[in-house]
Design a protein around this motif. Structure first.
Motif, PDB file in Angstrom:
ATOM      1  N   ALA A  19     -27.430  -4.518  20.206  1.00  0.00           N
ATOM      2  CA  ALA A  19     -27.791  -5.861  20.673  1.00  0.00           C
ATOM      3  C   ALA A  19     -27.325  -6.095  22.109  1.00  0.00           C
ATOM      4  N   SER A  20     -26.401  -5.268  22.601  1.00  0.00           N
ATOM      5  CA  SER A  20     -25.865  -5.423  23.953  1.00  0.00           C
ATOM      6  C   SER A  20     -26.462  -4.415  24.935  1.00  0.00           C
ATOM      7  N   ARG A  21     -27.557  -3.755  24.543  1.00  0.00           N
ATOM      8  CA  ARG A  21     -28.179  -2.769  25.422  1.00  0.00           C
ATOM      9  C   ARG A  21     -29.589  -3.205  25.791  1.00  0.00           C
ATOM     10  N   LEU A  22     -29.958  -2.992  27.037  1.00  0.00           N
ATOM     11  CA  LEU A  22     -31.340  -3.206  27.468  1.00  0.00           C
ATOM     12  C   LEU A  22     -32.138  -1.991  27.026  1.00  0.00           C
ATOM     13  N   LEU A  23     -33.241  -2.218  26.346  1.00  0.00           N
ATOM     14  CA  LEU A  23     -34.006  -1.098  25.825  1.00  0.00           C
ATOM     15  C   LEU A  23     -35.464  -1.099  26.268  1.00  0.00           C
ATOM     16  N   ARG A  24     -36.034  -2.260  26.524  1.00  0.00           N
ATOM     17  CA  ARG A  24     -37.456  -2.355  26.835  1.00  0.00           C
ATOM     18  C   ARG A  24     -37.714  -2.296  28.344  1.00  0.00           C
ATOM     19  N   HIS A  25     -38.778  -1.608  28.711  1.00  0.00           N
ATOM     20  CA  HIS A  25     -39.172  -1.479  30.113  1.00  0.00           C
ATOM     21  C   HIS A  25     -39.394  -2.848  30.751  1.00  0.00           C
ATOM     22  N   SER A  55     -26.131 -12.710  23.716  1.00  0.00           N
ATOM     23  CA  SER A  55     -25.035 -11.939  24.288  1.00  0.00           C
ATOM     24  C   SER A  55     -25.509 -11.182  25.522  1.00  0.00           C
ATOM     25  N   PRO A  56     -24.581 -10.777  26.386  1.00  0.00           N
ATOM     26  CA  PRO A  56     -24.973 -10.001  27.570  1.00  0.00           C
ATOM     27  C   PRO A  56     -25.482  -8.621  27.167  1.00  0.00           C
ATOM     28  N   ARG A  57     -26.397  -8.083  27.972  1.00  0.00           N
ATOM     29  CA  ARG A  57     -26.949  -6.755  27.710  1.00  0.00           C
ATOM     30  C   ARG A  57     -26.858  -5.919  28.978  1.00  0.00           C
ATOM     31  N   ILE A  58     -26.770  -4.587  28.807  1.00  0.00           N
ATOM     32  CA  ILE A  58     -26.648  -3.689  29.950  1.00  0.00           C
ATOM     33  C   ILE A  58     -27.549  -2.477  29.744  1.00  0.00           C
ATOM     34  N   GLY A  59     -28.063  -1.961  30.867  1.00  0.00           N
ATOM     35  CA  GLY A  59     -28.890  -0.766  30.848  1.00  0.00           C
ATOM     36  C   GLY A  59     -28.605   0.060  32.094  1.00  0.00           C
ATOM     37  N   TYR A  60     -29.009   1.318  32.063  1.00  0.00           N
ATOM     38  CA  TYR A  60     -28.751   2.233  33.172  1.00  0.00           C
ATOM     39  C   TYR A  60     -30.049   2.921  33.549  1.00  0.00           C
ATOM     40  N   THR A  61     -30.286   3.070  34.847  1.00  0.00           N
ATOM     41  CA  THR A  61     -31.439   3.845  35.316  1.00  0.00           C
ATOM     42  C   THR A  61     -30.963   4.813  36.381  1.00  0.00           C
ATOM     43  N   VAL A  62     -31.445   6.044  36.295  1.00  0.00           N
ATOM     44  CA  VAL A  62     -31.079   7.066  37.268  1.00  0.00           C
ATOM     45  C   VAL A  62     -32.365   7.715  37.743  1.00  0.00           C
ATOM     46  N   SER A  63     -32.619   7.637  39.025  1.00  0.00           N
ATOM     47  CA  SER A  63     -33.833   8.178  39.624  1.00  0.00           C
ATOM     48  C   SER A  63     -33.794   9.701  39.636  1.00  0.00           C
ATOM     49  N   ARG A  64     -34.968  10.310  39.561  1.00  0.00           N
ATOM     50  CA  ARG A  64     -35.069  11.769  39.645  1.00  0.00           C
ATOM     51  C   ARG A  64     -34.620  12.289  40.996  1.00  0.00           C
ATOM     52  N   ALA A  65     -34.633  11.431  41.992  1.00  0.00           N
ATOM     53  CA  ALA A  65     -34.216  11.839  43.335  1.00  0.00           C
ATOM     54  C   ALA A  65     -32.722  12.182  43.381  1.00  0.00           C
ATOM     55  N   LEU A  66     -31.963  11.748  42.373  1.00  0.00           N
ATOM     56  CA  LEU A  66     -30.518  11.992  42.362  1.00  0.00           C
ATOM     57  C   LEU A  66     -30.142  13.350  41.792  1.00  0.00           C
ATOM     58  N   GLY A  67     -31.105  14.091  41.272  1.00  0.00           N
ATOM     59  CA  GLY A  67     -30.779  15.419  40.771  1.00  0.00           C
ATOM     60  C   GLY A  67     -31.558  15.757  39.516  1.00  0.00           C
ATOM     61  N   ALA A  82     -17.345   4.202  31.623  1.00  0.00           N
ATOM     62  CA  ALA A  82     -16.666   3.220  32.472  1.00  0.00           C
ATOM     63  C   ALA A  82     -16.966   1.798  31.993  1.00  0.00           C
ATOM     64  N   THR A  83     -18.185   1.579  31.539  1.00  0.00           N
ATOM     65  CA  THR A  83     -18.555   0.261  31.030  1.00  0.00           C
ATOM     66  C   THR A  83     -17.819  -0.047  29.732  1.00  0.00           C
ATOM     67  N   ARG A  84     -17.702   0.940  28.855  1.00  0.00           N
ATOM     68  CA  ARG A  84     -16.996   0.721  27.581  1.00  0.00           C
ATOM     69  C   ARG A  84     -15.565   0.256  27.803  1.00  0.00           C
ATOM     70  N   ALA A  85     -14.940   0.789  28.841  1.00  0.00           N
ATOM     71  CA  ALA A  85     -13.555   0.422  29.132  1.00  0.00           C
ATOM     72  C   ALA A  85     -13.439  -1.040  29.556  1.00  0.00           C
ATOM     73  N   CYS A  86     -14.510  -1.616  30.101  1.00  0.00           N
ATOM     74  CA  CYS A  86     -14.471  -2.984  30.647  1.00  0.00           C
ATOM     75  C   CYS A  86     -15.263  -3.985  29.831  1.00  0.00           C
ATOM     76  N   ASP A  97     -28.463 -10.192  31.720  1.00  0.00           N
ATOM     77  CA  ASP A  97     -28.906  -8.798  31.636  1.00  0.00           C
ATOM     78  C   ASP A  97     -28.443  -8.078  32.891  1.00  0.00           C
ATOM     79  N   VAL A  98     -27.905  -6.877  32.712  1.00  0.00           N
ATOM     80  CA  VAL A  98     -27.370  -6.093  33.823  1.00  0.00           C
ATOM     81  C   VAL A  98     -28.025  -4.716  33.803  1.00  0.00           C
TER      82      VAL A  98
END
Length: 154
Positions: A19-25, A55-67, A82-86, A97-98
């Protein structure tokens, strides 16, 4: 006994609840288009108030340009940890939403520094959400495409 102490492999920690994760595009897109930004040395955090969630939600995106996939997955794992710790101390009054976009330096940065940056980012976002500054920005033209010219009727 904490979940980490009880883990068989020794490196597994508690997951952030679904419930605290961003999942949809569409949710990611809204945060990018209407959200605000917080810049850090190792990542950029986009955030947007969300009145439909509890509740707040968080998601992560990493571009292919990064490796390659190995590097991108490692970046996401480091950011998630790092997020789990905070995350337990992140209690904004209103849901927000973050989305976190890492920089290439996430791979080489000391984990304590990464955790401190995530803590600072979540504190800034929490303050903005509580003061009403995380509200969506007005977007005049959401579409990135040019409007089509209409054919003249004969």
């Amino acid at each position: 006994m904490t979940l980490r102490e009880n883990a068989v492999s020794g490196g597994v920690s508690a997951k952030i609840p679904k419930a605290s994760r961003l999942l949809r595009h569409a949710d990611f897109r809204l945060v990018y288009e209407q959200g605000r930004r917080h810049f850090s040395a190792n990542f950029t955090a986009f955030y947007r108030a969300n009145i439909t969630e509890k509740s707040p939600r968080i998601g992560y995106t990493v571009s292919r340009a990064l490796g390659g996939a190995v590097d991108r997955n490692r970046m996401k794992r480091r950011l998630r940890e790092a997020t789990r710790a905070c995350w337990a101390g992140f209690r904004p009054t209103f849901a927000v939403d973050v989305v976190v976009n890492p920089k290439k330096t996430v791979l080489a940065t000391d984990f304590a520094v990464l955790t401190a940056e995530m803590q600072k980012a979540l504190t800034v976002i929490e303050k903005a959400a509580n003061s009403g500054q995380a509200n969506p920005r007005p977007v005049e033209n959401v579409s990135r495409h040019k409007p089509r010219a209409r054919k003249e009727q004969r």
